[in-house]
Write a protein that holds these residues in place. Structure first.
Motif, mmCIF file in Angstrom:
data_model
loop_
_atom_site.group_PDB
_atom_site.id
_atom_site.type_symbol
_atom_site.label_atom_id
_atom_site.label_comp_id
_atom_site.label_asym_id
_atom_site.label_seq_id
_atom_site.Cartn_x
_atom_site.Cartn_y
_atom_site.Cartn_z
ATOM 1 N N ILE A 1 0.805 -1.058 -0.228
ATOM 2 C CA ILE A 1 -0.133 -0.178 -0.286
ATOM 3 C C ILE A 1 0.854 0.794 0.091
ATOM 4 C CG2 ILE A 1 -1.750 1.352 1.269
ATOM 5 C CD1 ILE A 1 -2.793 -1.596 2.260
ATOM 6 N N TYR A 2 0.112 1.906 -1.023
ATOM 7 C CA TYR A 2 0.931 3.475 -0.771
ATOM 8 C C TYR A 2 0.260 4.396 -0.753
ATOM 9 C CZ TYR A 2 3.607 0.521 -3.907
ATOM 10 O OH TYR A 2 4.819 -0.173 -4.825
ATOM 11 N N GLN A 3 0.592 5.181 0.716
ATOM 12 C CA GLN A 3 -0.130 6.101 1.212
ATOM 13 C C GLN A 3 -0.009 7.456 0.458
ATOM 14 O OE1 GLN A 3 -1.620 5.942 3.702
ATOM 15 N NE2 GLN A 3 -0.980 4.848 5.964
ATOM 16 N N ARG A 4 -1.697 8.237 -0.080
ATOM 17 C CA ARG A 4 -1.534 9.184 -0.391
ATOM 18 C C ARG A 4 -0.958 10.559 0.405
ATOM 19 N NH1 ARG A 4 -4.539 9.220 -5.317
ATOM 20 N NH2 ARG A 4 -3.481 11.305 -5.419
ATOM 21 N N HIS A 5 -1.371 10.323 1.640
ATOM 22 C CA HIS A 5 -1.282 11.633 2.331
ATOM 23 C C HIS A 5 -0.419 11.530 3.760
ATOM 24 C CE1 HIS A 5 -5.475 10.219 4.152
ATOM 25 N NE2 HIS A 5 -5.436 10.721 2.412
ATOM 26 N N THR A 6 -1.007 12.415 4.963
ATOM 27 C CA THR A 6 -0.186 11.709 6.177
ATOM 28 C C THR A 6 -1.825 12.380 7.060
ATOM 29 O OG1 THR A 6 0.095 14.336 6.400
ATOM 30 C CG2 THR A 6 2.013 12.785 5.846
ATOM 31 N N TRP A 7 -2.177 11.634 7.756
ATOM 32 C CA TRP A 7 -3.125 11.485 9.208
ATOM 33 C C TRP A 7 -3.763 13.360 9.305
ATOM 34 C CZ3 TRP A 7 -6.400 8.802 6.221
ATOM 35 C CH2 TRP A 7 -6.813 7.146 5.899
ATOM 36 N N LYS B 1 -9.804 19.289 3.744
ATOM 37 C CA LYS B 1 -8.740 20.069 2.707
ATOM 38 C C LYS B 1 -8.375 18.686 1.955
ATOM 39 C CE LYS B 1 -6.884 24.726 4.962
ATOM 40 N NZ LYS B 1 -5.664 24.684 5.859
ATOM 41 N N ILE B 2 -8.121 17.209 2.617
ATOM 42 C CA ILE B 2 -8.096 16.615 2.451
ATOM 43 C C ILE B 2 -8.628 15.592 0.823
ATOM 44 C CG2 ILE B 2 -7.445 13.869 2.669
ATOM 45 C CD1 ILE B 2 -5.719 15.145 4.679
ATOM 46 N N GLU C 1 -11.860 17.359 -0.331
ATOM 47 C CA GLU C 1 -11.505 18.603 -1.519
ATOM 48 C C GLU C 1 -10.511 18.155 -2.556
ATOM 49 O OE1 GLU C 1 -12.048 21.923 0.556
ATOM 50 O OE2 GLU C 1 -13.961 21.814 0.645
ATOM 51 N N GLN C 2 -9.396 18.275 -2.262
ATOM 52 C CA GLN C 2 -8.225 17.292 -2.649
ATOM 53 C C GLN C 2 -8.289 16.329 -3.351
ATOM 54 O OE1 GLN C 2 -4.197 17.984 -1.403
ATOM 55 N NE2 GLN C 2 -3.225 16.938 -2.449
ATOM 56 N N LEU C 3 -8.793 15.146 -3.043
ATOM 57 C CA LEU C 3 -8.773 13.968 -3.917
ATOM 58 C C LEU C 3 -10.256 13.716 -4.491
ATOM 59 C CD1 LEU C 3 -7.009 12.369 -1.050
ATOM 60 C CD2 LEU C 3 -5.587 12.876 -2.667
ATOM 61 N N GLN C 4 -10.885 14.479 -3.842
ATOM 62 C CA GLN C 4 -12.057 14.188 -4.282
ATOM 63 C C GLN C 4 -12.133 14.054 -6.559
ATOM 64 O OE1 GLN C 4 -15.452 15.643 -6.730
ATOM 65 N NE2 GLN C 4 -15.409 13.335 -6.233
ATOM 66 N N PRO C 5 -11.684 15.220 -6.865
ATOM 67 C CA PRO C 5 -11.796 14.579 -7.587
ATOM 68 C C PRO C 5 -11.169 13.701 -8.972
ATOM 69 C CG PRO C 5 -11.037 17.500 -7.289
ATOM 70 C CD PRO C 5 -10.839 16.174 -6.281
ATOM 71 N N GLU C 6 -10.087 13.157 -8.514
ATOM 72 C CA GLU C 6 -9.438 11.682 -8.630
ATOM 73 C C GLU C 6 -10.905 10.291 -8.343
ATOM 74 O OE1 GLU C 6 -5.939 11.066 -7.201
ATOM 75 O OE2 GLU C 6 -5.149 13.070 -6.610
ATOM 76 N N VAL C 7 -11.611 11.376 -7.688
ATOM 77 C CA VAL C 7 -12.842 9.968 -7.608
ATOM 78 C C VAL C 7 -13.575 8.783 -9.217
ATOM 79 C CG1 VAL C 7 -14.874 9.150 -6.967
ATOM 80 C CG2 VAL C 7 -13.395 10.031 -5.086
ATOM 81 N N GLY D 1 -16.951 10.225 0.518
ATOM 82 C CA GLY D 1 -16.769 8.870 2.307
ATOM 83 C C GLY D 1 -16.118 8.017 1.746
ATOM 84 N N ILE D 2 -16.069 6.856 3.317
ATOM 85 C CA ILE D 2 -15.243 5.994 3.471
ATOM 86 C C ILE D 2 -14.802 4.893 1.627
ATOM 87 C CG2 ILE D 2 -16.532 4.585 4.266
ATOM 88 C CD1 ILE D 2 -14.560 4.053 6.726
ATOM 89 N N ALA D 3 -15.293 4.724 1.741
ATOM 90 C CA ALA D 3 -15.414 4.341 0.024
ATOM 91 C C ALA D 3 -14.492 4.520 -0.813
ATOM 92 C CB ALA D 3 -17.311 3.341 -0.497
ATOM 93 N N CYS D 4 -15.132 5.694 -1.387
ATOM 94 C CA CYS D 4 -13.981 6.775 -1.691
ATOM 95 C C CYS D 4 -12.448 7.000 -1.964
ATOM 96 C CB CYS D 4 -14.570 7.842 -2.102
ATOM 97 S SG CYS D 4 -16.346 7.665 -2.218
ATOM 98 N N HIS D 5 -12.694 7.033 -0.623
ATOM 99 C CA HIS D 5 -11.105 7.371 0.154
ATOM 100 C C HIS D 5 -10.065 5.953 0.663
ATOM 101 C CE1 HIS D 5 -8.967 10.110 3.346
ATOM 102 N NE2 HIS D 5 -8.000 9.223 3.078
ATOM 103 N N LEU D 6 -10.618 5.229 0.114
ATOM 104 C CA LEU D 6 -9.880 3.643 0.637
ATOM 105 C C LEU D 6 -9.506 3.197 -0.935
ATOM 106 C CD1 LEU D 6 -8.651 1.195 1.968
ATOM 107 C CD2 LEU D 6 -11.119 0.057 2.076
ATOM 108 N N GLY D 7 -10.729 3.682 -1.406
ATOM 109 C CA GLY D 7 -10.807 3.339 -3.221
ATOM 110 C C GLY D 7 -9.318 3.479 -3.429
ATOM 111 N N LEU D 8 -9.141 4.630 -3.612
ATOM 112 C CA LEU D 8 -8.150 5.495 -4.211
ATOM 113 C C LEU D 8 -7.049 5.519 -3.690
ATOM 114 C CD1 LEU D 8 -9.530 9.986 -3.862
ATOM 115 C CD2 LEU D 8 -8.258 8.404 -6.398
ATOM 116 N N ILE D 9 -6.615 5.559 -2.390
ATOM 117 C CA ILE D 9 -5.361 5.143 -1.647
ATOM 118 C C ILE D 9 -5.148 3.967 -2.390
ATOM 119 C CG2 ILE D 9 -4.640 4.682 0.531
ATOM 120 C CD1 ILE D 9 -6.414 6.330 1.567
ATOM 121 N N ILE D 10 -5.661 2.757 -2.069
ATOM 122 C CA ILE D 10 -4.991 1.556 -2.387
ATOM 123 C C ILE D 10 -5.342 1.086 -3.938
ATOM 124 C CG2 ILE D 10 -5.373 0.754 0.126
ATOM 125 C CD1 ILE D 10 -7.973 -0.543 -0.633
#
Length: 222
Positions: free
Chosen positions: A3-9, A18-19, A21-27, A123-132
């Motif tokens: 797994i490659y982290q996309r950002h720090t927590w 901010k995180i 809003e920054q990652l949402q466009p990649e969904v 939501g959490i599903a978008c966030h997890l999907g993007l990270i992994i």
DNA sequence: GCGACAG
DNA sequence: ATCTTGTCGC
């Protein structure tokens, strides 16, 4: 899996927004998944020590026969409180720990919570999907945002979930005569495919077998 | 300003 | 999420 982290927590809600809003466009809410599906996974959380410790569980099942293939559990201190709209910041760190131990990379993951049916469509599903970078679906037991019409009592019936003029998901009846679940795209899965997948992972109970298996692991104190 | 509010 | 026994209904 690696797994490659996309950002720090983050520590604060402002940082978290901010995180998001920054990652949402990649969904991606269109289908980009391996078919036919061979492995489907479910993730769930449990807490110990009055919430001080987060326990994440992952269950990988074969598809479409839904037989348990592999499981993993991970514990770590809880660092973020539960705040509606920011669930991923509380749960994902432990989920990543559990996923790292998995040998069988799932073709899709059903998450406990919302996908784009979220105030900021993250939501959490978008966030997890993007990270992994694995297809994900949000399957929530209750509503976060949006409105919908009543739906028939029959298993398989559904109605769109609307928020601010957008169709952000669906209210789906997974069992006749039982309270419906809220399904939405996480990442790399369309709404129609998400609905179909959730139905195919649901047999005799309201929730998908994937999350039911993960739930047992996350709850059993062992 | 007043409610609503994933797990 | 978690604390908790019995109980109503198909």
């Amino acid at each position: 899996m690696k797994i490659y982290q996309r950002h720090t927590w983050p520590t604060t809600v402002d940082e978290a927004i901010k995180i998001q809003e920054q990652l949402q466009p990649e969904v991606i809410t269109e289908d980009n998944l391996k078919q036919p599906l061979q492995y489907v996974a479910g993730v769930d959380m449990g807490f110990e020590e009055d919430g001080a410790i987060s326990r994440a569980a992952v269950a990988v099942l074969s598809f479409p026969d839904l037989q348990l293939q592999e499981t993993s559990i991970a514990r770590r201190p809880t660092t973020f409180p539960y705040i509606p709209g920011f669930l991923s910041f509380r749960e994902i760190p432990a989920v990543l720990d559990a996923l790292e131990k998995i040998q069988t990379t799932p073709d899709i993951i059903l998450c406990d919570g919302q996908g784009i049916a979220h105030p900021r469509r993250f939501g959490i599903a978008c966030h997890l999907g993007l990270i992994i970078d694995i297809p994900t679906i949000g399957v929530a037991k209750s509503l976060l945002i949006g409105k919908h019409d009543d739906l028939p009592e029959t298993r398989g019936s559904w109605q769109p979930l609307i928020h601010k003029g957008d169709t952000v998901g669906a209210v789906l009846r997974t069992r006749t005569g039982v309270k419906p679940v809220y399904v939405s795209s996480g990442h790399r899965v369309s709404l129609l495919t998400a609905i179909d997948c959730v139905l195919r992972c649901t047999t005799k109970y309201r929730l998908p077998e994937t999350t039911r298996f993960a739930d047992k692991l996350a709850s059993s104190k062992d």
